[in-house]
Design an enzyme around this catalytic site. Structure first.
Site, PDB file in Angstrom:
ATOM      1  N   ASP A   1      -7.296   3.570   5.334  1.00 46.59           N
ATOM      2  CA  ASP A   1      -7.829   2.290   5.762  1.00 46.59           C
ATOM      3  C   ASP A   1      -8.731   1.827   4.634  1.00 46.59           C
ATOM      4  O   ASP A   1      -9.468   2.627   4.048  1.00 46.59           O
ATOM      5  CB  ASP A   1      -8.614   2.409   7.069  1.00 46.59           C
ATOM      6  CG  ASP A   1      -8.827   1.038   7.692  1.00 46.59           C
ATOM      7  OD1 ASP A   1      -7.826   0.311   7.872  1.00 46.59           O
ATOM      8  OD2 ASP A   1      -9.981   0.679   7.986  1.00 46.59           O
ATOM      9  N   SER A   2      -8.627   0.560   4.302  1.00 46.72           N
ATOM     10  CA  SER A   2      -9.317   0.092   3.114  1.00 46.72           C
ATOM     11  C   SER A   2      -9.749  -1.338   3.303  1.00 46.72           C
ATOM     12  O   SER A   2      -9.301  -2.026   4.226  1.00 46.72           O
ATOM     13  CB  SER A   2      -8.382   0.210   1.906  1.00 46.72           C
ATOM     14  OG  SER A   2      -7.178  -0.490   2.167  1.00 46.72           O
TER      15      SER A   2
ATOM     16  N   LYS B   1       0.835  -1.204   0.000  1.00 52.80           N
ATOM     17  CA  LYS B   1       0.000   0.000   0.000  1.00 52.80           C
ATOM     18  C   LYS B   1       0.866   1.249   0.000  1.00 52.80           C
ATOM     19  O   LYS B   1       0.575   2.212  -0.706  1.00 52.80           O
ATOM     20  CB  LYS B   1      -0.897   0.017   1.245  1.00 52.80           C
ATOM     21  CG  LYS B   1      -2.178  -0.701   1.014  1.00 52.80           C
ATOM     22  CD  LYS B   1      -3.271  -0.401   2.007  1.00 52.80           C
ATOM     23  CE  LYS B   1      -2.873   0.224   3.298  1.00 52.80           C
ATOM     24  NZ  LYS B   1      -3.953   0.162   4.293  1.00 52.80           N
TER      25      LYS B   1
ATOM     26  N   ASP C   1      -6.736  -8.477  -5.040  1.00 50.14           N
ATOM     27  CA  ASP C   1      -6.700  -8.056  -6.453  1.00 50.14           C
ATOM     28  C   ASP C   1      -6.975  -9.194  -7.448  1.00 50.14           C
ATOM     29  O   ASP C   1      -7.702  -8.980  -8.428  1.00 50.14           O
ATOM     30  CB  ASP C   1      -5.357  -7.389  -6.789  1.00 50.14           C
ATOM     31  CG  ASP C   1      -5.319  -5.939  -6.333  1.00 50.14           C
ATOM     32  OD1 ASP C   1      -6.387  -5.368  -6.052  1.00 50.14           O
ATOM     33  OD2 ASP C   1      -4.206  -5.376  -6.261  1.00 50.14           O
TER      34      ASP C   1
ATOM     35  N   HIS D   1     -10.380   2.354  -5.765  1.00 49.38           N
ATOM     36  CA  HIS D   1     -10.820   3.041  -4.544  1.00 49.38           C
ATOM     37  C   HIS D   1      -9.692   3.919  -3.984  1.00 49.38           C
ATOM     38  O   HIS D   1      -9.909   5.062  -3.617  1.00 49.38           O
ATOM     39  CB  HIS D   1     -11.259   1.991  -3.516  1.00 49.38           C
ATOM     40  CG  HIS D   1     -10.256   0.890  -3.286  1.00 49.38           C
ATOM     41  ND1 HIS D   1      -9.639   0.220  -4.314  1.00 49.38           N
ATOM     42  CD2 HIS D   1      -9.714   0.376  -2.145  1.00 49.38           C
ATOM     43  CE1 HIS D   1      -8.799  -0.669  -3.829  1.00 49.38           C
ATOM     44  NE2 HIS D   1      -8.825  -0.598  -2.512  1.00 49.38           N
TER      45      HIS D   1
HETATM   46  P1  IMP Z   1      -5.659  -2.068   6.028  1.00 48.33           P
HETATM   47  O1  IMP Z   1      -4.170  -2.086   5.945  1.00 48.33           O
HETATM   48  O2  IMP Z   1      -6.218  -2.224   7.398  1.00 48.33           O
HETATM   49  O3  IMP Z   1      -6.255  -0.899   5.280  1.00 48.33           O
HETATM   50  O4  IMP Z   1      -6.127  -3.417   5.288  1.00 48.33           O
HETATM   51  C1  IMP Z   1      -6.482  -3.413   3.984  1.00 48.33           C
HETATM   52  C2  IMP Z   1      -6.705  -4.848   3.503  1.00 48.33           C
HETATM   53  O5  IMP Z   1      -7.786  -4.814   2.581  1.00 48.33           O
HETATM   54  C3  IMP Z   1      -5.482  -5.360   2.734  1.00 48.33           C
HETATM   55  O6  IMP Z   1      -4.629  -6.129   3.527  1.00 48.33           O
HETATM   56  C4  IMP Z   1      -6.136  -6.196   1.647  1.00 48.33           C
HETATM   57  O7  IMP Z   1      -6.434  -7.461   2.155  1.00 48.33           O
HETATM   58  C5  IMP Z   1      -7.448  -5.465   1.387  1.00 48.33           C
HETATM   59  N1  IMP Z   1      -7.257  -4.433   0.328  1.00 48.33           N
HETATM   60  C6  IMP Z   1      -7.328  -3.080   0.472  1.00 48.33           C
HETATM   61  N2  IMP Z   1      -7.083  -2.453  -0.693  1.00 48.33           N
HETATM   62  C7  IMP Z   1      -6.843  -3.428  -1.579  1.00 48.33           C
HETATM   63  C8  IMP Z   1      -6.497  -3.386  -2.956  1.00 48.33           C
HETATM   64  O8  IMP Z   1      -6.318  -2.339  -3.601  1.00 48.33           O
HETATM   65  N3  IMP Z   1      -6.334  -4.590  -3.540  1.00 48.33           N
HETATM   66  C9  IMP Z   1      -6.491  -5.759  -2.883  1.00 48.33           C
HETATM   67  N4  IMP Z   1      -6.775  -5.854  -1.596  1.00 48.33           N
HETATM   68  C10 IMP Z   1      -6.959  -4.682  -0.933  1.00 48.33           C
END
Ligand code: IMP
Length: 205
Positions: free
Chosen positions: A72-73, A15, A158, A183
């Site tokens: 956060d995603s 990320k 992905d 996103h």
């Molecule tokens: P965060 O680090 O708490 O935001 O966790 C995000 C998690 O959501 C990642 O570890 C992925 O599993 C999933 N995720 C978020 N964005 C993406 C993306 O662009 N592609 C694929 N998985 C994503």
């Protein structure tokens, strides 16, 4: 005058690399956590993407005394009531891999027909300035979950995500094509516009 520092507050290297790409050209010197002494990750204990994005930006910004952006995603799947949602990173349990998560998701959707495999990626992008200025933007992309994993690009879910209007998964798209619709691309382009307008109005940290 040198540019002020802007830290990317993410311990996820995949990320952080995407975010650096999305912030190129801003009048800040963009730093990553690798430029600072090791820091523990904060506990993401909020129940919204917005809350957790702000929590990370506040935590890393105050830890190192710099302006900070964080996101956060996650992936929301309609047939699973929005799961894995804010739990996307650890859907298959503590310490799980991307493959573990993808296998669990395919298993959970095994009996779900093609037209019901509707999903969306969500990303909230937060900024915190040295003066306490806070701002959050949200970006989403709708699509569906493929029958099996395809493609080796990107990260996380992905290889399973087919954005609406396309036949390829994010895992099969090159990074620029993914960013142009993703996103995270949307949330950070909105955040960029916000940061550019701050600078245009004389903001300097
Ligand atoms: P965060 O680090 O708490 O935001 O966790 C995000 C998690 O959501 C990642 O570890 C992925 O599993 C999933 N995720 C978020 N964005 C993406 C993306 O662009 N592609 C694929 N998985 C994503």
């Amino acid at each position: 005058m040198t540019n002020p520092l802007l830290l990317i507050g993410s311990g996820n290297r995949d990320k952080a690399a995407e975010l650096r790409h999305l912030l190129v050209g801003l009048p800040w010197e963009v730093m990553s956590l690798a430029d600072y002494p090791p820091a523990e990750e904060p506990e993401e204990d909020q129940d919204t993407f917005e809350g957790n994005a702000l929590l990370k930006a506040r935590y890393y910004g105050s830890s190192f005394g710099v302006a900070c952006v964080a996101d956060d995603s996650g992936l929301e799947v309609d047939a699973l009531g929005g799961a894995p949602g804010i739990h996307s990173a650890r859907y298959a349990g503590p310490g799980c891999s991307y493959d573990d998560n993808n296998r669990k998701l395919l298993g959970a959707l095994a009996a779900v027909s093609d037209d019901q495999r509707i999903a969306r990626f969500v990303c909230c992008a937060a900024f915190i300035g040295l003066d306490g200025t806070e701002h959050v933007e949200r970006g989403t992309i709708k699509g569906r979950i493929a029958a099996s994993a395809r493609g080796a690009n990107g990260f996380g879910y992905d290889p399973l995500f087919i954005p609406d209007g396309m036949s390829l998964t994010f895992g099969e798209l090159d990074p620029d094509s993914k960013h142009s619709v993703s996103h995270r691309g949307r949330a950070f382009r909105q955040l960029r516009r916000y940061l550019e307008s701050l600078v245009a109005h004389g903001y300097a940290s």
